[in-house]
Write a protein that holds these residues in place. Structure first.
Motif, PDB file in Angstrom:
ATOM      1  N   THR A 211      16.472  -5.133  14.940  1.00 30.31           N
ATOM      2  CA  THR A 211      17.242  -6.182  14.282  1.00 30.31           C
ATOM      3  C   THR A 211      18.304  -6.720  15.231  1.00 30.31           C
ATOM      4  O   THR A 211      18.482  -6.201  16.337  1.00 30.31           O
ATOM      5  CB  THR A 211      17.882  -5.658  12.987  1.00 30.31           C
ATOM      6  N   VAL A 212      19.027  -7.751  14.786  1.00 30.72           N
ATOM      7  CA  VAL A 212      20.026  -8.426  15.608  1.00 30.72           C
ATOM      8  C   VAL A 212      21.407  -8.090  15.074  1.00 30.72           C
ATOM      9  O   VAL A 212      21.627  -8.045  13.858  1.00 30.72           O
ATOM     10  CB  VAL A 212      19.798  -9.945  15.603  1.00 30.72           C
ATOM     11  N   ALA A 213      22.330  -7.837  15.985  1.00 27.56           N
ATOM     12  CA  ALA A 213      23.696  -7.545  15.583  1.00 27.56           C
ATOM     13  C   ALA A 213      24.270  -8.678  14.736  1.00 27.56           C
ATOM     14  O   ALA A 213      23.992  -9.863  14.995  1.00 27.56           O
ATOM     15  CB  ALA A 213      24.569  -7.308  16.821  1.00 27.56           C
ATOM     16  N   TYR A 214      25.035  -8.334  13.713  1.00 31.48           N
ATOM     17  CA  TYR A 214      25.697  -9.237  12.777  1.00 31.48           C
ATOM     18  C   TYR A 214      24.751  -9.818  11.737  1.00 31.48           C
ATOM     19  O   TYR A 214      25.199 -10.420  10.777  1.00 31.48           O
ATOM     20  CB  TYR A 214      26.435 -10.385  13.504  1.00 31.48           C
ATOM     21  N   SER A 215      23.453  -9.676  11.914  1.00 30.99           N
ATOM     22  CA  SER A 215      22.535 -10.172  10.897  1.00 30.99           C
ATOM     23  C   SER A 215      22.370  -9.117   9.816  1.00 30.99           C
ATOM     24  O   SER A 215      22.586  -7.931  10.046  1.00 30.99           O
ATOM     25  CB  SER A 215      21.175 -10.503  11.512  1.00 30.99           C
ATOM     26  N   HIS A 216      22.010  -9.561   8.613  1.00 31.02           N
ATOM     27  CA  HIS A 216      21.804  -8.634   7.508  1.00 31.02           C
ATOM     28  C   HIS A 216      20.349  -8.156   7.523  1.00 31.02           C
ATOM     29  O   HIS A 216      19.419  -8.958   7.397  1.00 31.02           O
ATOM     30  CB  HIS A 216      22.145  -9.303   6.180  1.00 31.02           C
ATOM     31  N   THR A 217      20.158  -6.854   7.680  1.00 32.98           N
ATOM     32  CA  THR A 217      18.828  -6.254   7.734  1.00 32.98           C
ATOM     33  C   THR A 217      18.469  -5.716   6.357  1.00 32.98           C
ATOM     34  O   THR A 217      19.260  -5.000   5.741  1.00 32.98           O
ATOM     35  CB  THR A 217      18.786  -5.128   8.769  1.00 32.98           C
ATOM     36  N   ILE A 218      17.275  -6.077   5.886  1.00 32.17           N
ATOM     37  CA  ILE A 218      16.812  -5.649   4.566  1.00 32.17           C
ATOM     38  C   ILE A 218      16.052  -4.327   4.700  1.00 32.17           C
ATOM     39  O   ILE A 218      15.181  -4.175   5.559  1.00 32.17           O
ATOM     40  CB  ILE A 218      15.903  -6.709   3.918  1.00 32.17           C
ATOM     41  N   PHE A 219      16.391  -3.363   3.850  1.00 31.30           N
ATOM     42  CA  PHE A 219      15.697  -2.074   3.795  1.00 31.30           C
ATOM     43  C   PHE A 219      15.149  -1.885   2.378  1.00 31.30           C
ATOM     44  O   PHE A 219      15.851  -2.125   1.395  1.00 31.30           O
ATOM     45  CB  PHE A 219      16.647  -0.918   4.115  1.00 31.30           C
ATOM     46  N   LYS A 220      13.901  -1.468   2.265  1.00 27.19           N
ATOM     47  CA  LYS A 220      13.319  -1.158   0.959  1.00 27.19           C
ATOM     48  C   LYS A 220      12.274  -0.066   1.117  1.00 27.19           C
ATOM     49  O   LYS A 220      11.724   0.128   2.204  1.00 27.19           O
ATOM     50  CB  LYS A 220      12.717  -2.403   0.307  1.00 27.19           C
ATOM     51  N   ILE A 221      11.998   0.637   0.019  1.00 26.25           N
ATOM     52  CA  ILE A 221      11.069   1.753   0.072  1.00 26.25           C
ATOM     53  C   ILE A 221       9.930   1.550  -0.921  1.00 26.25           C
ATOM     54  O   ILE A 221      10.043   0.772  -1.876  1.00 26.25           O
ATOM     55  CB  ILE A 221      11.760   3.099  -0.235  1.00 26.25           C
ATOM     56  N   GLU A 222       8.844   2.240  -0.651  1.00 27.54           N
ATOM     57  CA  GLU A 222       7.766   2.426  -1.615  1.00 27.54           C
ATOM     58  C   GLU A 222       7.690   3.923  -1.894  1.00 27.54           C
ATOM     59  O   GLU A 222       7.880   4.739  -0.988  1.00 27.54           O
ATOM     60  CB  GLU A 222       6.434   1.927  -1.058  1.00 27.54           C
ATOM     61  N   SER A 223       7.419   4.296  -3.139  1.00 31.65           N
ATOM     62  CA  SER A 223       7.354   5.720  -3.479  1.00 31.65           C
ATOM     63  C   SER A 223       6.146   5.988  -4.367  1.00 31.65           C
ATOM     64  O   SER A 223       5.737   5.125  -5.159  1.00 31.65           O
ATOM     65  CB  SER A 223       8.643   6.159  -4.184  1.00 31.65           C
ATOM     66  N   TYR A 224       5.585   7.187  -4.234  1.00 27.90           N
ATOM     67  CA  TYR A 224       4.351   7.548  -4.928  1.00 27.90           C
ATOM     68  C   TYR A 224       4.454   8.993  -5.416  1.00 27.90           C
ATOM     69  O   TYR A 224       5.215   9.813  -4.878  1.00 27.90           O
ATOM     70  CB  TYR A 224       3.150   7.417  -3.986  1.00 27.90           C
ATOM     71  N   ASP A 225       3.652   9.286  -6.449  1.00 23.44           N
ATOM     72  CA  ASP A 225       3.568  10.668  -6.906  1.00 23.44           C
ATOM     73  C   ASP A 225       2.399  11.364  -6.226  1.00 23.44           C
ATOM     74  O   ASP A 225       1.762  10.805  -5.330  1.00 23.44           O
ATOM     75  CB  ASP A 225       3.453  10.724  -8.430  1.00 23.44           C
ATOM     76  N   ALA A 226       2.102  12.590  -6.655  1.00 25.74           N
ATOM     77  CA  ALA A 226       1.074  13.386  -5.980  1.00 25.74           C
ATOM     78  C   ALA A 226      -0.324  12.801  -6.126  1.00 25.74           C
ATOM     79  O   ALA A 226      -1.211  13.088  -5.318  1.00 25.74           O
ATOM     80  CB  ALA A 226       1.095  14.819  -6.506  1.00 25.74           C
ATOM     81  N   THR A 227      -0.553  11.969  -7.150  1.00 21.18           N
ATOM     82  CA  THR A 227      -1.869  11.357  -7.334  1.00 21.18           C
ATOM     83  C   THR A 227      -2.021  10.056  -6.576  1.00 21.18           C
ATOM     84  O   THR A 227      -3.088   9.444  -6.600  1.00 21.18           O
ATOM     85  CB  THR A 227      -2.113  11.095  -8.832  1.00 21.18           C
ATOM     86  N   GLY A 228      -0.949   9.603  -5.919  1.00 17.96           N
ATOM     87  CA  GLY A 228      -0.993   8.341  -5.199  1.00 17.96           C
ATOM     88  C   GLY A 228      -0.573   7.142  -6.022  1.00 17.96           C
ATOM     89  O   GLY A 228      -0.622   6.009  -5.540  1.00 17.96           O
ATOM     90  N   SER A 229      -0.140   7.371  -7.245  1.00 19.94           N
ATOM     91  CA  SER A 229       0.315   6.272  -8.105  1.00 19.94           C
ATOM     92  C   SER A 229       1.751   5.908  -7.754  1.00 19.94           C
ATOM     93  O   SER A 229       2.589   6.784  -7.519  1.00 19.94           O
ATOM     94  CB  SER A 229       0.221   6.671  -9.580  1.00 19.94           C
ATOM     95  N   ALA A 230       2.032   4.602  -7.713  1.00 18.67           N
ATOM     96  CA  ALA A 230       3.377   4.138  -7.375  1.00 18.67           C
ATOM     97  C   ALA A 230       4.353   4.493  -8.489  1.00 18.67           C
ATOM     98  O   ALA A 230       4.015   4.444  -9.672  1.00 18.67           O
ATOM     99  CB  ALA A 230       3.368   2.631  -7.141  1.00 18.67           C
ATOM    100  N   ILE A 231       5.548   4.859  -8.087  1.00 24.44           N
ATOM    101  CA  ILE A 231       6.604   5.152  -9.051  1.00 24.44           C
ATOM    102  C   ILE A 231       7.831   4.319  -8.693  1.00 24.44           C
ATOM    103  O   ILE A 231       8.118   4.076  -7.517  1.00 24.44           O
ATOM    104  CB  ILE A 231       6.968   6.651  -9.071  1.00 24.44           C
ATOM    105  N   ASP A 232       8.549   3.848  -9.718  1.00 27.65           N
ATOM    106  CA  ASP A 232       9.717   3.000  -9.512  1.00 27.65           C
ATOM    107  C   ASP A 232      11.007   3.666  -9.964  1.00 27.65           C
ATOM    108  O   ASP A 232      12.077   3.060  -9.874  1.00 27.65           O
ATOM    109  CB  ASP A 232       9.550   1.672 -10.274  1.00 27.65           C
ATOM    110  N   SER A 233      10.922   4.880 -10.461  1.00 23.96           N
ATOM    111  CA  SER A 233      12.110   5.569 -10.955  1.00 23.96           C
ATOM    112  C   SER A 233      12.673   6.473  -9.872  1.00 23.96           C
ATOM    113  O   SER A 233      12.100   6.624  -8.792  1.00 23.96           O
ATOM    114  CB  SER A 233      11.767   6.370 -12.208  1.00 23.96           C
ATOM    115  N   GLY A 234      13.823   7.098 -10.181  1.00 19.97           N
ATOM    116  CA  GLY A 234      14.458   7.990  -9.227  1.00 19.97           C
ATOM    117  C   GLY A 234      15.674   7.357  -8.586  1.00 19.97           C
ATOM    118  O   GLY A 234      15.876   6.142  -8.640  1.00 19.97           O
TER     119      GLY A 234
END
Length: 487
Positions: A211-234
């Motif tokens: 990234t570039v200094a002074y710029s706003h860098t976006i961070f986001k995650i993806e999360s899954y349970d043991a079966t590979g299904s996406a989860i949005d809680s936590g």
């Protein structure tokens, strides 16, 4: 009495099974040569399931399945054979007409653990056999009986279970006739039991971001349970490595100084936990903002050696603005032009000025004039002929005021040479000779130094001739007096 046996079987059934599809028969050590003659049988006790993309796990390796005959969809109570070599298996069992899969494996004759995995990689069934169970090199195979294995005649695709008629005694050999033990064959079906996978959660993030200094860098995650299904809680926590912190599944952060940082993200869901790290490289903004002289475009020139992500940056011009679309990047050492027809920044045509701001509106760049491709530092053309009044002699500028006195001798010689060339009408040569003296310090003109020696030799010869031949005649050239004598 029959209803008591039925109730006992119902109570005992859960101990017999561990999944809908089970490994029910193993041929691990055929009589004679083992090569390509090993196979296992699997049976389905639940609802219909397709096992075509499942894997047979043996010797710490997942082996794929290739359907040879029958169907890959096993209905409740149906079975299939997974053979090391389907052609060899059919040769050993020519009457077989059931579901057959070809694979590639080699079962250990001393015993090992084998398993069956579904197309998501989840383990469906796992069993362990040993040569102590029997069926080694005697033409028999191991049949599943509750939680143990019993050797018996191979029945590939039948799905039969073998139970000893007297389980407490086990098989015995009679001393008188040495006859094999008496057994009863019982066909049974398995009750469907759902096995829940172990509870776990997993985070998915990039391993490295630039990234570039002074710029706003976006961070986001993806999360899954043991079966590979996406989860949005936590609860999601971020530590940016520069003292900054944030909470949330998608956050932004501005790094003020170039350098390398380790960004750590954590996810907590009840008693479950996972954490990941991101290597973040922050580089200074090395770019220029240009506007076309006619306002037909505005451009951003990336002068760094890193790709420049311009997502959501804005270009402003007299109250108008253009938001750069997501995933817009400028390659290293490259320039990208944004046409006014696209940006709709019509004020550029009148103002020829623009401003580049970060996604949060912070000033990044002001437009500057773009150098023309042919614009260079103007240097006096040393080969151009200087116009002199008629009748004058073109000579090099006197350098005796700048350089050592001995340079004046060379200048005097050059002056005489120039005069002679002028009389012959060789103006270009005369001009060039003068430049040679003026620019004698340059490498290009140093290659012309032999002309100096010729000029100096001519001057000395001329001076000696005048001294010997006649009455002096004064000739003044650029502050030097040359005397010519005639008899």
């Amino acid at each position: 009495m029959r209803w008591l046996v039925y109730i006992a079987l119902l109570l005992y059934t859960p101990t017999l099974v561990s999944a809908q599809v089970l490994i029910t028969e193993i041929m691990y050590a055929p009589e004679g040569a083992d090569a390509n003659r090993e196979w296992v049988e699997v049976c389905n006790s639940g609802s219909e399931v397709n096992i075509e993309n499942w894997k047979f796990f043996e010797n710490d390796t997942n082996h794929g399945l290739s359907l040879i005959s029958g169907t890959a969809s096993l209905t409740s109570g149906s079975c299939a054979v997974i053979a090391d070599d389907a052609d060899v298996f059919l040769g050993d069992h020519p009457s077989f007409s059931g579901n057959l899969f070809d694979s590639a494996f080699s079962l250990k004759n001393t015993g090992e653990t084998i398993a069956l995995k579904d197309d998501s990689g989840s383990e469906v069934d796992r069993v362990t056999y040993s040569d102590a169970d029997g069926a080694k090199d005697d033409g028999l195979s191991l049949h599943r009986n509750s939680n143990s294995w019993i050797p018996s005649t191979p029945t590939p695709g039948i799905g039969s279970g073998i139970e000893n008629s007297n389980p407490e005694q086990g098989p015995t050999n009679e001393a008188s006739g040495n006859e094999p033990p008496t057994t009863n064959t019982t066909l049974y079906s398995y009750e469907s039991v759902t096995i829940e996978p172990p509870q776990d959660i997993f985070i998915r993030v990039p391993t490295e971001i630039t990234t570039v200094a002074y710029s706003h860098t976006i961070f986001k995650i993806e999360s899954y349970d043991a079966t590979g299904s996406a989860i949005d809680s936590g609860k999601v926590s971020w530590s940016f490595g520069d003292g900054g912190e944030a909470r949330g599944r998608e956050v932004s952060h501005r790094f003020l100084y170039p350098g390398e940082y380790i960004v750590t993200v954590s996810l907590e869901l009840g008693s479950l936990f996972d954490t990941k790290q991101i290597r973040l490289i922050v580089v200074p903004l090395e770019a220029k903002l240009y506007v076309a002289p006619d306002g037909s475009w505005v451009s951003i020139e990336n002068q760094s050696e890193q790709q420049l992500d311009m997502s959501q940056w804005r270009i402003l011009s007299s109250g108008q603005y253009f938001r750069v679309p997501d995933k817009t990047a400028i390659p290293a050492m490259s320039e990208v032009r944004f046409a006014t027809e696209v940006t709709k920044l019509t004020t550029l045509r009148a103002q020829q000025q623009a401003t580049l701001v970060y996604p949060d509106g912070t000033l990044a760049l002001q437009s500057v004039k773009k150098p023309e491709a042919n614009e260079e530092i103007k240097v006096q053309d040393s080969t151009a002929e200087v116009q002199q009044p008629a009748g004058t002699i073109t000579t090099a500028p006197t350098r005796s005021q700048i350089y050592a006195p001995e340079v004046a001798i060379a200048e005097a010689a050059a002056a005489v040479t120039v005069a002679a060339q002028k009389e012959r009408g060789d103006v270009a040569s005369a001009t060039q000779t003068g430049v040679v003296i003026l620019e004698s310090g340059h490498e290009e003109e140093n290659r012309k130094s032999p002309y100096w020696y010729f000029a100096l030799a001519a001057l000395l010869t001329f001076a000696v001739s005048i001294a010997l031949l006649g009455k002096p005649k004064a000739l003044v050239v650029d502050g030097f007096e040359i005397v010519e004598e005639k008899n």
